[in-house]
Structure formats: C-alpha cells, structure tokens
Design an enzyme around this catalytic site. Structure first.
Site, PDB file in Angstrom:
ATOM      1  N   LEU A 222       0.810  -1.320  -0.041  1.00 50.07           N
ATOM      2  CA  LEU A 222      -0.060  -0.001  -0.067  1.00 50.07           C
ATOM      3  C   LEU A 222       0.813   1.249  -0.039  1.00 50.07           C
ATOM      4  O   LEU A 222       1.906   1.270   0.539  1.00 50.07           O
ATOM      5  CB  LEU A 222      -0.898  -0.083   1.318  1.00 50.07           C
TER       6      LEU A 222
ATOM      7  N   LYS B  96      14.641  -1.102   5.939  1.00 47.23           N
ATOM      8  CA  LYS B  96      14.303  -0.817   4.679  1.00 47.23           C
ATOM      9  C   LYS B  96      14.515   0.919   4.678  1.00 47.23           C
ATOM     10  O   LYS B  96      15.031   1.337   3.471  1.00 47.23           O
ATOM     11  CB  LYS B  96      12.947  -1.050   4.457  1.00 47.23           C
TER      12      LYS B  96
ATOM     13  N   LYS C   4       8.289  10.140   1.206  1.00 52.59           N
ATOM     14  CA  LYS C   4       7.701   9.487   2.405  1.00 52.59           C
ATOM     15  C   LYS C   4       8.958   8.690   2.776  1.00 52.59           C
ATOM     16  O   LYS C   4       8.963   8.988   4.202  1.00 52.59           O
ATOM     17  CB  LYS C   4       6.812   8.788   1.863  1.00 52.59           C
TER      18      LYS C   4
HETATM   19  P1  NAD Z   1       0.974   2.195  -5.954  1.00 59.49           P
HETATM   20  O1  NAD Z   1       0.305   3.642  -5.728  1.00 59.49           O
HETATM   21  O2  NAD Z   1       1.375   1.908  -7.302  1.00 59.49           O
HETATM   22  O3  NAD Z   1       0.160   1.114  -5.551  1.00 59.49           O
HETATM   23  C1  NAD Z   1      -0.683   1.209  -4.474  1.00 59.49           C
HETATM   24  C2  NAD Z   1      -2.036   0.508  -4.467  1.00 59.49           C
HETATM   25  O4  NAD Z   1      -2.771   0.374  -3.186  1.00 59.49           O
HETATM   26  C3  NAD Z   1      -2.707   0.881  -5.476  1.00 59.49           C
HETATM   27  O5  NAD Z   1      -3.203   0.001  -6.483  1.00 59.49           O
HETATM   28  C4  NAD Z   1      -4.123   1.667  -4.897  1.00 59.49           C
HETATM   29  O6  NAD Z   1      -5.317   1.713  -5.585  1.00 59.49           O
HETATM   30  C5  NAD Z   1      -4.296   0.610  -3.670  1.00 59.49           C
HETATM   31  N1  NAD Z   1      -4.790   1.062  -2.214  1.00 59.49           N
HETATM   32  C6  NAD Z   1      -4.410   2.279  -1.630  1.00 59.49           C
HETATM   33  N2  NAD Z   1      -5.233   2.600  -0.776  1.00 59.49           N
HETATM   34  C7  NAD Z   1      -6.010   1.222  -0.753  1.00 59.49           C
HETATM   35  C8  NAD Z   1      -6.943   0.920   0.340  1.00 59.49           C
HETATM   36  N3  NAD Z   1      -7.167   1.565   1.559  1.00 59.49           N
HETATM   37  N4  NAD Z   1      -7.320  -0.353   0.125  1.00 59.49           N
HETATM   38  C9  NAD Z   1      -7.062  -0.938  -0.918  1.00 59.49           C
HETATM   39  N5  NAD Z   1      -6.136  -0.656  -1.833  1.00 59.49           N
HETATM   40  C10 NAD Z   1      -5.607   0.681  -1.647  1.00 59.49           C
HETATM   41  O7  NAD Z   1       2.384   2.012  -4.981  1.00 59.49           O
HETATM   42  P2  NAD Z   1       3.394   1.062  -5.286  1.00 59.49           P
HETATM   43  O8  NAD Z   1       4.723   1.893  -6.000  1.00 59.49           O
HETATM   44  O9  NAD Z   1       3.155  -0.312  -5.713  1.00 59.49           O
HETATM   45  O10 NAD Z   1       4.099   1.200  -3.664  1.00 59.49           O
HETATM   46  C11 NAD Z   1       3.471   0.311  -3.031  1.00 59.49           C
HETATM   47  C12 NAD Z   1       4.499   0.205  -1.333  1.00 59.49           C
HETATM   48  O11 NAD Z   1       5.616  -0.483  -1.892  1.00 59.49           O
HETATM   49  C13 NAD Z   1       4.904   1.550  -1.087  1.00 59.49           C
HETATM   50  O12 NAD Z   1       4.861   1.406   0.388  1.00 59.49           O
HETATM   51  C14 NAD Z   1       5.988   1.867  -1.831  1.00 59.49           C
HETATM   52  O13 NAD Z   1       6.856   2.777  -0.659  1.00 59.49           O
HETATM   53  C15 NAD Z   1       6.800   0.469  -1.673  1.00 59.49           C
HETATM   54  N6  NAD Z   1       7.836   0.240  -2.731  1.00 59.49           N
HETATM   55  C16 NAD Z   1       7.562   0.844  -3.934  1.00 59.49           C
HETATM   56  C17 NAD Z   1       8.644   0.379  -4.985  1.00 59.49           C
HETATM   57  C18 NAD Z   1       8.299   0.894  -6.316  1.00 59.49           C
HETATM   58  O14 NAD Z   1       9.445   0.927  -7.017  1.00 59.49           O
HETATM   59  N7  NAD Z   1       7.346   1.264  -6.760  1.00 59.49           N
HETATM   60  C19 NAD Z   1       9.916  -0.222  -4.388  1.00 59.49           C
HETATM   61  C20 NAD Z   1       9.869  -0.676  -3.169  1.00 59.49           C
HETATM   62  C21 NAD Z   1       8.831  -0.468  -2.282  1.00 59.49           C
END
Ligand code: NAD
Length: 298
Positions: free
Chosen positions: A64, A169, A238
C-alpha cells in the site's frame, strides 16, 4: 498456500502475479476495480474489502502507498482486523517502524500476528522475483511464510522485534534517495563544464562512482529523459521523511540525510508527488541552467 493480497499497484500487481504463477491461491482486493479484474483474469478470486479477504484466508499480504492506507486496511472499520480466518498480516509496504509497531499492537489484541516485510528492488525486481525482502516478526511465522516470500525475492530475516525490518528498509532507501540526487549533482556539474553525460555515466559504472542511480536509473530513465522508472516522488519523499523521523527518534542528527531530505523537499515542491523520482534531476538542472541527456550527448 491460500494468500490474501491487498494493494495491486506498481509493486503489488507483479508480486501477486508471481505468487499465482508459483501455484498459490490468491484472494485479492484493491480500491481500483480494474486492478482486481487484472488479477482475476490470472486466476485470483476477487474480494470486496480487506475484511472480506481476511474472512477467507489466514495470511493476508498488503502493498500500500501510505502509512494511513496500511493503518486503514489493517485496522479500519472494514479492515483485516475484523476477519474471521486471518492469523497473519504481512505488510510489504514501507511505513516506518513507528507505524509498524502501532499496527502490531492493535492487531495483537485480536491475536493477529503482524509481520513487517518491506521490499527493495523496484518494479523490475517485483516482476523478476529478485526483490530484497526484509522481514521482522516471530521466527515461527517467518518460517511458515518463507516459501511464499521466496517467490518474490531474496528473503532476509532481520529480527523478531516489531518494526525492525522497517528500520532496515529506511536505511536502504536513504542510500537509494542519496544516490539519485548525488548522481544528478555530479552529472549536472560535468555537463555545465562541457562533459558528455552518457560518457560520465559509463565512467562511473566502470569506476568507483558506481551506484544504483548510475547503474539503473540514469541509463533507463534520465539520459533518455523519459522519467518513467516507476517509483513516485511522493513515495521517495515519504521514505526520506520516515528515515529522518527514525533517526530523530533515536536521538540522532544525520547531517547528510538532513541535506538529502532538504533537496527531496525541493523536488516534491517543484515536480509534484506524482512525478517519477528520476525527475529529481530537473530542479538541479534548472538552477545550473543546463539540460542533461540526449541534447548534450548529441
Ligand atoms: P502504488 O500507488 O502503485 O500502489 C498502491 C495500490 O494500493 C494502488 O493500486 C491503490 O489503488 C491501492 N490502495 C491504496 N489505498 C488502498 C486501500 N485503502 N485499500 C485497498 N487498496 C488501496 O504504489 P507502489 O509503487 O506499488 O508502492 C507500494 C508500496 O511499496 C509503498 O509502500 C512503496 O513505498 C513500496 N515500494 C515501492 C517500490 C516501487 O518501485 N514502486 C519499491 C519498493 C517499495
């Protein structure tokens, strides 16, 4: 294994897809209907809320975008906490140790074990199953979950203390955030002096300047000026803010982290939270009066 998966975004979608391909049975939920539909076509079952997921499986994973989203999904009115079958909540999101400890405490009251499992390695790592997966929680629960976690990457047991994997992390992402802005400054300096940025990146990658920005982000998204690596500036900021909070809560003042944090606040103010984090170079270019990339490389 029956697995619940909530949050099917840039990271969640490829991780959940790999779990299905490895033979696990998934029950999925996301606020975005189209994200759920994409997983259903790959064989997942759709759920209508986090509670619905937690009514149907013992192990609920989440990926998320914010601390609030993790708190809401885990403990809100329609949250995992109200599920009938759930035993473990495995949060793959980056939320910092303080929020992880808070969620851990709330779930423990309902005998649900919270496992921190933030990941590193980006969308490419999520697709290939090569993420670094940092896990903290009770050892026995870790052992039970390890075969599923192995599907998404290289798994590291950080410790039993709640939030420990989040601290790991944040330390990792502090270095990643630093690499991008430091490499941007180095390249902008060179371009201002008349160097070819593509040659600069090749030299870094053959020499001691090598880092994840020079190796991956500049060749793919900065030099071609596509700014499409797949991680939002808002998420990077963040993580940097969480890292600074973490350091301060430990009584530390980290000088380089403070400077990096200040620069990322400029990036989010000027480029917006939705911009790709590789766009961090643009405010640095603007102040220097240069543009890095094909224009200069000819
Ligand atoms: P994103 O915004 O692409 O995906 C988040 C998803 O969560 C979306 O599909 C959104 O619709 C859903 N969502 C949001 N609130 C919700 C709720 N209350 N109930 C149900 N679904 C909900 O984000 P991301 O890039 O996939 O990142 C997700 C996590 O992984 C974050 O914490 C981020 O810091 C971490 N992360 C991301 C990356 C990257 O390269 N994108 C790498 C490492 C870690």
């Amino acid at each position: 294994m029956d697995i619940g998966f909530i949050g099917l975004g840039k990271m969640g979608l490829p991780m959940a897809s790999r779990l299905i391909a490895a033979g696990h049975r998934l029950v999925v939920f996301d606020q975005r209907r189209e994200a759920v539909d994409a997983l259903v076509t790959r064989g997942a079952q759709a759920a209508t809320s986090p509670k619905d997921v937690a009514d149907r499986v013992e192990n609920v994973f989440a990926s998320l975008p914010s601390l609030q989203a993790s708190l809401e999904v885990a403990t809100g009115d329609h949250g995992v906490i109200h599920g009938a079958r759930v035993k473990r909540f495995i949060d793959l999101s980056t939320i910092g140790s303080q929020m992880a400890v808070r969620i851990h405490g709330l779930l423990a009251k309902r005998n649900i074990v919270a496992i921190d499992s933030p990941v590193s390695g980006g969308i490419a790592g999520a697709e290939k199953g090569t993420l670094a997966v940092m896990v903290s929680g009770p050892r026995a629960d870790f052992d039970l979950l390890k075969p599923a976690l192995d599907v998404i990457g290289k798994v590291f047991f950080i410790g039993e203390q709640p939030g420990a994997a989040q601290t790991m992390k944040l330390a990792n992402n502090y270095l990643s955030a630093t690499a991008i802005v430091a490499t941007s400054e180095a390249v902008v300096m060179g371009v201002k002096a008349g160097l070819d940025p593509a040659v600069m990146i090749d030299v870094f990658n053959a020499g001691s300047g090598l880092n994840t920005a020079s190796r991956d982000k500049f060749p793919k998204s900065v030099l071609p000026r596509t700014f499409d690596f797949g991680f939002a500036t808002g998420l990077m900021v963040k993580d940097v803010r969480l890292c600074l909070d973490e350091a301060r809560s430990l009584g530390l003042s980290l000088e380089i982290a403070e400077a990096v944090g200040k620069l990322w606040e400029t990036v989010i103010a000027e480029m917006g939270a939705e911009s790709d984090f590789t766009a961090a170079i643009q405010p640095i270019e603007q102040r220097a009066g240069v543009v890095v990339g094909k224009t200069n490389a000819g």
